[in-house]
Design a protein around this motif. Structure first.
Motif, PDB file in Angstrom:
ATOM      1  N   GLN A 139      -8.852  13.021  31.559  1.00  0.00           N
ATOM      2  CA  GLN A 139      -8.993  14.451  31.283  1.00  0.00           C
ATOM      3  C   GLN A 139     -10.346  14.753  30.644  1.00  0.00           C
ATOM      4  OE1 GLN A 139      -5.585  16.262  29.212  1.00  0.00           O
ATOM      5  NE2 GLN A 139      -4.357  14.514  29.830  1.00  0.00           N
ATOM      6  N   ILE A 140     -10.775  13.873  29.720  1.00  0.00           N
ATOM      7  CA  ILE A 140     -12.062  14.072  29.057  1.00  0.00           C
ATOM      8  C   ILE A 140     -13.199  13.947  30.061  1.00  0.00           C
ATOM      9  CG2 ILE A 140     -13.609  13.182  27.269  1.00  0.00           C
ATOM     10  CD1 ILE A 140     -11.104  12.163  25.804  1.00  0.00           C
ATOM     11  N   GLY A 190      -0.659  13.941  26.637  1.00  0.00           N
ATOM     12  CA  GLY A 190      -0.895  14.095  28.064  1.00  0.00           C
ATOM     13  C   GLY A 190       0.290  13.722  28.932  1.00  0.00           C
ATOM     14  N   GLU A 233     -14.473  17.621  27.751  1.00  0.00           N
ATOM     15  CA  GLU A 233     -13.893  17.530  26.409  1.00  0.00           C
ATOM     16  C   GLU A 233     -12.480  18.075  26.447  1.00  0.00           C
ATOM     17  OE1 GLU A 233     -15.473  21.753  24.532  1.00  0.00           O
ATOM     18  OE2 GLU A 233     -16.710  19.959  24.265  1.00  0.00           O
ATOM     19  N   ILE A 234     -11.681  17.653  25.475  1.00  0.00           N
ATOM     20  CA  ILE A 234     -10.337  18.191  25.323  1.00  0.00           C
ATOM     21  C   ILE A 234     -10.096  18.429  23.836  1.00  0.00           C
ATOM     22  CG2 ILE A 234      -9.449  17.023  27.377  1.00  0.00           C
ATOM     23  CD1 ILE A 234      -8.061  15.016  25.502  1.00  0.00           C
ATOM     24  N   GLN A 242      -4.209   9.570  21.115  1.00  0.00           N
ATOM     25  CA  GLN A 242      -5.594   9.997  20.893  1.00  0.00           C
ATOM     26  C   GLN A 242      -6.251   9.161  19.810  1.00  0.00           C
ATOM     27  OE1 GLN A 242      -6.975  13.916  20.377  1.00  0.00           O
ATOM     28  NE2 GLN A 242      -6.057  14.752  22.236  1.00  0.00           N
ATOM     29  N   LYS A 248     -13.151  18.689  19.140  1.00  0.00           N
ATOM     30  CA  LYS A 248     -13.034  18.299  20.539  1.00  0.00           C
ATOM     31  C   LYS A 248     -13.222  16.792  20.679  1.00  0.00           C
ATOM     32  CE  LYS A 248     -12.759  22.605  22.014  1.00  0.00           C
ATOM     33  NZ  LYS A 248     -11.533  23.151  22.653  1.00  0.00           N
ATOM     34  N   GLN A 256     -13.023  17.115  32.372  1.00  0.00           N
ATOM     35  CA  GLN A 256     -13.243  18.411  31.730  1.00  0.00           C
ATOM     36  C   GLN A 256     -14.441  18.417  30.784  1.00  0.00           C
ATOM     37  OE1 GLN A 256      -9.530  19.735  29.910  1.00  0.00           O
ATOM     38  NE2 GLN A 256      -8.331  18.725  31.513  1.00  0.00           N
TER      39      GLN A 256
END
Length: 529
Positions: free
Chosen positions: A325-326, A438, A331-332, A340, A355, A329
């Motif tokens: 995802q990072i 996630g 960043e998340i 995480q 972020k 995108q």
């Protein structure tokens, strides 16, 4: 140019001022002072319990060496316990705690005052942690007149122990709490360093979590802080400031990589001409780090990150799902979810401004989408599977859950159709809900989403419930002769997964297998029973 560059480098050598790996000595000219140095020093000087918990090769041990020397110069009595030297394999609690006390005896010069072997044997009626507590209160505090600071480094090695040391960290917390009643404890301070989170220190739920002290944030080198590195570059470049900036743009200030890349530059037989700094640094990174990175990764750094991500097969998919995802995108949103935090401890990502981002360009170039796809392919069996096994009048059937919502009941319009007169036409609903890491889970709700309840309700694990977040091996009864068993599988493909009831796997409901009654035809658009 590449051939000439490599050939010349093989023929020439340069004594570098840079050090790649290990703790920098206290007098190292290339030691980079960061904000963490000031925070750590001030915290310990004023008696705060401090902890530096971060990924590997971020300079924790070098920070400890520098801070310890500074405090000793001011009259503090300091001891450093490296838990890796005590050991973690095939060691007993008695040996582990005795190793800690022995380090304290040696570090504080108490060999003449304490016969450790006899002292330890005389207290064999006490637990190991009680003996350490008694040593601190009866020997250490009365004997040492100065303020004491005990540095405990490599605390993540406790995760490899075959026994729990929650009591050890509970004792450290107790030393802090005793300050209120026993003034002698006010001169004792602890500093913890390692690759862990506070939750890792006391995972035993029967103990209060480790929640004391000051967290010291250890960030990467900033350009202004990294000026000591200039002197090691000046002999090889016309504009060392521009070269350093180009280096930091690749490393993001990660200490190990920054020292390593600067060392390559310092050893180079070719001067980097002014105006070509970015080009030459790019070439250095490509040749010495990115190309065939696994074989060139000496001392080991990138492989350590890789292995940490792939160490536990069951967690690999979860970690890579977040990391993907990072990558996609940019960043998340950052949070303190266990997955995480684990990803951050790998060093691959960093939290900035709330972020989560990839720490630097080198990591992004190596651990890219192609690498993620290859890692997932190797672990293609390691995905989350949510399965429901149904037992009714037709026997047993199993369904793989993938969709956001499923209706369960007797009606032919239901996604999971039940063959039993005791089930309502829309008896229950499964709803997919996201987790912070996630992944997702399923919640079962009585009736439909409009609030119309079933006739017989839900009996989940023996208790009447309106709704329930499903957990592995939950048993749901929908009436006489109707049983659902939920299975959450990680690491097995659906056709290989097993549940309490057994049976074949289905990815959809075989509606044709269930007879439709006249009542169903008449009332299939109805919700009432």
């Amino acid at each position: 140019m590449t051939t000439q560059f490599l050939k010349a480098e093989r023929c020439l050598s340069h004594k570098s001022r840079f050090q790649v790996g290990g703790s920098l000595p206290a007098n190292a000219s290339v030691y980079v002072t960061r904000q963490a140095d000031q925070d750590f020093y001030e915290g310990l000087q004023t008696g705060e319990f401090c902890y530096v918990l971060n990924s590997r090769q971020m300079g924790k041990s070098s920070l400890r060496v520098q801070t310890m020397q500074q405090l000793q110069a001011e009259g503090f009595a300091c001891a450093a316990i490296d838990l890796t030297q005590i050991g973690s394999q095939h060691i007993t609690p008695e040996q582990w705690y005795a190793g800690i006390i022995r380090t304290l005896v040696t570090s504080f010069g108490l060999i003449q005052q304490v016969n450790l072997r006899n002292w330890w044997r005389d207290r064999d009626h006490l637990s190991p942690v009680q003996r350490l507590s008694e040593f601190i209160e009866d020997i250490l505090l009365p004997t040492i007149p100065q303020k004491l600071i005990i540095f405990v480094d490599e605390i993540d090695s406790i995760l490899s122990l075959e026994f729990s040391v929650s009591d050890f960290f509970a004792l450290i917390r107790d030393c802090y709490n005793r300050r209120a009643d026993k003034p002698a404890y006010r001169k004792l301070t602890f500093a913890l360093l390692g690759v862990a989170t506070p939750a890792d220190l006391i995972p035993d739920k029967r103990h209060t979590p480790f929640n004391i002290g000051r967290a010291i944030e250890l960030k990467g080198f900033q350009l202004k802080e990294a000026q000591p590195l200039i002197q090691g570059l000046a002999e090889k470049v016309e504009n060392p400031q521009a070269v350093l900036q180009a280096v930091l743009e690749w490393t993001g200030g990660q200490p190990f990589l920054t020292q390593k890349l600067c060392q390559f530059i310092a050893k180079s037989p070719i001067m980097i001409p002014k105006g070509q700094e970015t080009h030459w640094v790019n070439r250095m990174v490509q040749l010495h780090i990115l190309d065939n990175w696994e074989s060139q990764d000496e001392p080991e750094h990138l492989r350590t990150i890789r292995d940490r991500l792939l160490l536990d097969e069951q967690r690999t998919v979860q970690l890579l799902s977040i990391y993907q995802q990072i990558i996609q995108q940019g960043e998340i949103p950052a949070n303190d979810s266990p997955r995480q935090m684990e990803l951050r401890l790998s060093g691959l990502v960093v939290e900035r401004g709330g972020k989560l981002k990839v720490r630097n360009r080198i990591y992004a170039a190596i651990f890219d989408q192609k690498w993620i796809d290859a890692a997932l392919k190797k672990n293609e069996q390691l995905v989350h599977h949510h399965l429901i096994t149904l037992k009714d009048e037709l026997g047993q059937r199993r369904f793989v859950l993938n969709d956001p919502c499923y209706s369960i009941g007797r009606s032919p319009t239901c996604d999971i159709r039940i063959a039993s007169p005791f089930a309502s036409r829309h008896h229950a609903t499964l709803v997919q809900l996201p987790r912070e890491d996630g992944t997702y889970f399923y919640r079962i709700v009585d009736g439909n989403l409009q609030g119309k309840l079933s006739a017989n309700g839900l009996l989940i694990n023996g208790q009447k419930r309106f709704s329930h977040d499903l957990r592995d091996e939950d048993v749901i009864l929908l009436g006489s002769g109707v049983k659902l068993v939920y299975c959450h599988s990680i690491g097995l493909m659906p056709e290989k997964a097993e549940s309490t009831l057994g049976g074949d796997v289905e990815t959809h409901v075989d509606v044709a297998a269930i007879p439709i009654t006249k009542e169903d035809i008449v009332k299939e658009t109805d919700v009432d029973d």
